[in-house]
Scaffold this motif. Structure first.
Motif, PDB file in Angstrom:
ATOM      1  N   ALA A 294      20.460  -5.317  12.445  1.00  0.00           N
ATOM      2  CA  ALA A 294      19.669  -5.365  13.688  1.00  0.00           C
ATOM      3  C   ALA A 294      18.774  -4.136  13.807  1.00  0.00           C
ATOM      4  O   ALA A 294      17.656  -4.216  14.342  1.00  0.00           O
ATOM      5  CB  ALA A 294      20.593  -5.460  14.898  1.00  0.00           C
ATOM      6  N   TRP A 295      19.258  -2.998  13.282  1.00  0.00           N
ATOM      7  CA  TRP A 295      18.462  -1.764  13.316  1.00  0.00           C
ATOM      8  C   TRP A 295      17.541  -1.640  12.105  1.00  0.00           C
ATOM      9  O   TRP A 295      16.844  -0.638  11.950  1.00  0.00           O
ATOM     10  CB  TRP A 295      19.401  -0.552  13.374  1.00  0.00           C
ATOM     11  CG  TRP A 295      20.285  -0.540  14.583  1.00  0.00           C
ATOM     12  CD1 TRP A 295      19.974  -1.000  15.832  1.00  0.00           C
ATOM     13  CD2 TRP A 295      21.637  -0.060  14.661  1.00  0.00           C
ATOM     14  NE1 TRP A 295      21.032  -0.844  16.685  1.00  0.00           N
ATOM     15  CE2 TRP A 295      22.076  -0.256  16.003  1.00  0.00           C
ATOM     16  CE3 TRP A 295      22.515   0.520  13.757  1.00  0.00           C
ATOM     17  CZ2 TRP A 295      23.344   0.096  16.438  1.00  0.00           C
ATOM     18  CZ3 TRP A 295      23.782   0.881  14.188  1.00  0.00           C
ATOM     19  CH2 TRP A 295      24.194   0.674  15.512  1.00  0.00           C
ATOM     20  N   LYS A 296      17.604  -2.667  11.209  1.00  0.00           N
ATOM     21  CA  LYS A 296      16.747  -2.725  10.004  1.00  0.00           C
ATOM     22  C   LYS A 296      17.025  -1.574   9.031  1.00  0.00           C
ATOM     23  O   LYS A 296      16.134  -1.121   8.320  1.00  0.00           O
ATOM     24  CB  LYS A 296      15.264  -2.777  10.392  1.00  0.00           C
ATOM     25  CG  LYS A 296      14.888  -4.009  11.204  1.00  0.00           C
ATOM     26  CD  LYS A 296      13.418  -4.026  11.572  1.00  0.00           C
ATOM     27  CE  LYS A 296      13.034  -5.341  12.232  1.00  0.00           C
ATOM     28  NZ  LYS A 296      13.777  -5.600  13.478  1.00  0.00           N
ATOM     29  N   GLU A 297      18.281  -1.139   8.978  1.00  0.00           N
ATOM     30  CA  GLU A 297      18.663  -0.073   8.061  1.00  0.00           C
ATOM     31  C   GLU A 297      19.265  -0.621   6.764  1.00  0.00           C
ATOM     32  O   GLU A 297      18.947  -0.151   5.676  1.00  0.00           O
ATOM     33  CB  GLU A 297      19.678   0.859   8.733  1.00  0.00           C
ATOM     34  CG  GLU A 297      19.107   1.643   9.904  1.00  0.00           C
ATOM     35  CD  GLU A 297      20.093   2.693  10.403  1.00  0.00           C
ATOM     36  OE1 GLU A 297      21.030   3.058   9.655  1.00  0.00           O
ATOM     37  OE2 GLU A 297      19.925   3.158  11.545  1.00  0.00           O
ATOM     38  N   ILE A 298      20.150  -1.582   6.894  1.00  0.00           N
ATOM     39  CA  ILE A 298      20.825  -2.188   5.739  1.00  0.00           C
ATOM     40  C   ILE A 298      20.918  -3.682   5.987  1.00  0.00           C
ATOM     41  O   ILE A 298      21.166  -4.119   7.116  1.00  0.00           O
ATOM     42  CB  ILE A 298      22.236  -1.601   5.547  1.00  0.00           C
ATOM     43  CG1 ILE A 298      22.145  -0.121   5.145  1.00  0.00           C
ATOM     44  CG2 ILE A 298      23.017  -2.376   4.488  1.00  0.00           C
ATOM     45  CD1 ILE A 298      23.504   0.543   4.960  1.00  0.00           C
ATOM     46  N   GLU A 299      20.710  -4.462   4.932  1.00  0.00           N
ATOM     47  CA  GLU A 299      20.794  -5.916   5.044  1.00  0.00           C
ATOM     48  C   GLU A 299      21.688  -6.482   3.954  1.00  0.00           C
ATOM     49  O   GLU A 299      21.804  -5.917   2.864  1.00  0.00           O
ATOM     50  CB  GLU A 299      19.409  -6.555   4.917  1.00  0.00           C
ATOM     51  CG  GLU A 299      18.493  -6.337   6.103  1.00  0.00           C
ATOM     52  CD  GLU A 299      17.145  -7.019   5.911  1.00  0.00           C
ATOM     53  OE1 GLU A 299      16.455  -7.202   6.911  1.00  0.00           O
ATOM     54  OE2 GLU A 299      16.795  -7.358   4.760  1.00  0.00           O
ATOM     55  N   GLU A 300      22.296  -7.608   4.254  1.00  0.00           N
ATOM     56  CA  GLU A 300      22.980  -8.381   3.227  1.00  0.00           C
ATOM     57  C   GLU A 300      21.937  -9.051   2.334  1.00  0.00           C
ATOM     58  O   GLU A 300      20.755  -9.072   2.679  1.00  0.00           O
ATOM     59  CB  GLU A 300      23.874  -9.445   3.880  1.00  0.00           C
ATOM     60  CG  GLU A 300      23.115 -10.499   4.655  1.00  0.00           C
ATOM     61  CD  GLU A 300      24.018 -11.534   5.308  1.00  0.00           C
ATOM     62  OE1 GLU A 300      23.614 -12.712   5.355  1.00  0.00           O
ATOM     63  OE2 GLU A 300      25.118 -11.178   5.783  1.00  0.00           O
ATOM     64  N   PRO A 301      22.334  -9.585   1.176  1.00  0.00           N
ATOM     65  CA  PRO A 301      21.357 -10.252   0.312  1.00  0.00           C
ATOM     66  C   PRO A 301      20.636 -11.378   1.053  1.00  0.00           C
ATOM     67  O   PRO A 301      21.236 -12.088   1.862  1.00  0.00           O
ATOM     68  CB  PRO A 301      22.211 -10.817  -0.826  1.00  0.00           C
ATOM     69  CG  PRO A 301      23.463  -9.999  -0.807  1.00  0.00           C
ATOM     70  CD  PRO A 301      23.699  -9.610   0.618  1.00  0.00           C
ATOM     71  N   PHE A 302      19.346 -11.510   0.777  1.00  0.00           N
ATOM     72  CA  PHE A 302      18.540 -12.570   1.400  1.00  0.00           C
ATOM     73  C   PHE A 302      17.669 -13.170   0.305  1.00  0.00           C
ATOM     74  O   PHE A 302      16.831 -12.507  -0.290  1.00  0.00           O
ATOM     75  CB  PHE A 302      17.672 -11.983   2.519  1.00  0.00           C
ATOM     76  CG  PHE A 302      17.091 -13.019   3.453  1.00  0.00           C
ATOM     77  CD1 PHE A 302      17.777 -13.403   4.597  1.00  0.00           C
ATOM     78  CD2 PHE A 302      15.869 -13.615   3.180  1.00  0.00           C
ATOM     79  CE1 PHE A 302      17.252 -14.360   5.459  1.00  0.00           C
ATOM     80  CE2 PHE A 302      15.340 -14.572   4.029  1.00  0.00           C
ATOM     81  CZ  PHE A 302      16.037 -14.944   5.185  1.00  0.00           C
TER      82      PHE A 302
END
Length: 508
Positions: A294-302
């Motif tokens: 949500a904070w655009k720091e870390i994401e799961e694979p997309f």
């Protein structure tokens, strides 16, 4: 608009017509989403009806073999041979058992008769001296043991993923949060090491219940072995030898020293506590990932063609983490059910444990398996955005250096209380500007304009290096996740599996 009876009847005719054309019962009966969407093929097969009832047949064979070895002459070699030749329950066997159970209202006896039909020489000695729990309870212990053997390497793989991730990002400063409010800095790797430590506890808990698991064995109808004492002519030693042989054949170290008609349901509760602990950890980890996304720091694979929202095309929803979070919630409910089953076992046994355990035991392991598959997939491909992380750090960093400013002022002879009050006033002014006017954090500029802080003006720019405020984060990660760390020691016996395993593929 409400449908009339003719419309409903017409729709049913269309459905029946489609059924006759497709011929697939899969889409016409309820299927659990665990086996249909989420868990692995091997875990699903382990708890299948064929696996369970074929295990019953093995247990009947082992009992007959052991009884013959201990001198029961009525068990012939031909009987044992026929039993060995029909250990796997066929579709035809299931149909025979279905008909028998409808007539006898007893699933164990239905399968005794079905086994006897394909092994006629053994028909008279199958289940000799045993009660139903000889096959049902012992089979469940075997299945749960084998299920834990499937889970543990998968858990080790997730730990390996997180350990590698933590080492890669051990020095990257990031905001820490207490009360979900920005606190002093840690590193991206330090947070991952925190996740890994919780998983270590889960690994140890599951290993412990796996290693201490025992067998029920052949204990008779109320755990006294009376029927076997009679079979062996009051020879207690042979009753002990019988269970020793059964343990050897099934791969268990020993039997529980005291049984009723069942093994104590405390065992199920102990196992569920260990397995559900994994659910709590997984929910914690994926909750953190969802916040970071949500904070655009870390994401799961997309994936390149993945759709985040059917309406909002720009969305990159953390659906895998949400799935894990959801399945974990269900897994965490299981110990309550097992505890209730244990507490309601009046005296030597009541049958109200049967139906619910047919649901709870497989679901517990299917849930854990599905969680680990998805968690492996997520932790194998976490995406980090360092510039975004640093931007958020810089928004808060001026507040975080205030304690260092106070200490430096005191070192020049300024009163600590005076310094604290001055910095408190300026901090609240800067915070009000951020919150009320939507402007940037100008605390450092305010300090540079205030004569009270002149003694440390020259130090301010150097103090805004975020790497100065992560403490021993990097060292902690290296100690825990490095080559000689705790994680490496715990994963040593799983290395063959970890090396062979690729990234877990999700079916959906």
């Amino acid at each position: 608009m409400a449908m009339n009876a003719d419309t409903t009847l017409d729709m049913q005719r269309q459905i029946n017509d489609m059924k006759s054309k497709t011929g697939s019962p899969v889409f016409d009966t309820y299927q659990t989403s665990l086996t249909g969407r989420y868990c692995s093929k091997e875990m699903s097969q382990l708890f299948s009806q064929r696996s369970r009832h074929s295990t019953w047949r093995k247990l009947w064979l082992y009992l007959a073999e052991a009884e013959k070895e201990l001198g029961i002459e009525t068990i012939s070699d031909a009987a044992l041979t026929e039993m060995r030749e029909h250990l796997v329950v066929t579709d035809e066997d299931f149909e025979i058992a279905r008909v028998e159970e409808k007539k006898r209202r007893h699933d164990v006896m239905a399968h005794v008769h079905a086994f006897g039909q394909v092994a006629p020489s053994a028909a008279g000695i199958i289940h000799y001296g045993a009660t139903s729990c000889y096959v049902t309870d012992n089979a469940e212990l075997i299945l749960m043991r084998d299920a834990m053997d499937l889970l543990l390497p998968k858990l080790a793989k997730v730990l390996s993923n997180l350990s590698a991730f933590a080492l890669q990002w051990k020095s990257e400063p990031t905001l820490a949060y207490t009360h979900l409010q920005p606190a002093q800095l840690i590193t991206v790797g330090k947070r991952a090491a925190q996740w890994a430590q919780d998983l270590i506890f889960d690994l140890e808990s599951i290993e412990h219940v796996r290693e201490t698991l025992q067998f029920r064995g052949a204990q008779g109808t109320t755990g006294t072995q009376a029927s076997f004492l009679e079979i062996f002519g009051n020879d207690s030693q042979k009753c002990d030898q019988l269970n020793e042989l059964l343990c050897k054949k099934t791969g268990f170290p020993s039997c529980y020293p005291v049984s009723t008609q069942t093994y104590t349901r405390k065992v199920d509760l102990l196992i569920s506590n260990a397995i559900s602990g994994l659910g709590a950890t997984a929910q914690k980890i994926t909750g953190d990932i969802r916040h970071l996304a949500a904070w655009k720091e870390i994401e799961e694979p997309f994936e390149a063609s993945q759709i985040g929202s059917s309406a909002m095309a720009y969305k990159r929803n953390p659906m895998r983490s949400e799935r894990i979070y959801s399945l974990s919630r269900e897994l965490q409910s299981k110990p309550g059910s097992f505890a209730a089953t244990l507490s309601d076992q009046w005296m030597e046994r009541t049958l109200d444990d049967s139906a619910i355990r047919r649901i709870d035991i497989p679901e517990m392991f299917l849930l854990a398996d599905a969680i680990l598959l998805s968690l492996d997939n997520v932790t194998s491909g976490l995406v980090v955005y360092p510039k975004r992380i640093d931007a958020r750090v810089q928004e808060e960093l001026p507040f975080m250096i205030t304690e260092s400013i106070i200490m430096r002022l005191v070192a020049t002879g300024v009163s600590r209380q005076d310094a604290h009050e001055q910095i408190r006033v300026l901090s609240h002014e800067a915070g009000a500007q951020v919150k009320n006017e939507g402007k940037g954090n100008d605390l450092v500029d305010r300090i540079k304009r205030n004569e009270f802080f002149r003694p440390i003006w020259a130090d301010l720019d150097h103090m805004l290096d975020s790497r100065l405020y992560t403490g021993r984060s990097s060292e902690i990660v290296e100690t825990f996740c490095g080559e000689r760390g705790v994680v490496a020691a715990k994963l040593a016996k799983y290395q063959d599996y970890i090396r062979a395993a690729g990234v877990a593929e999700l079916s959906v």
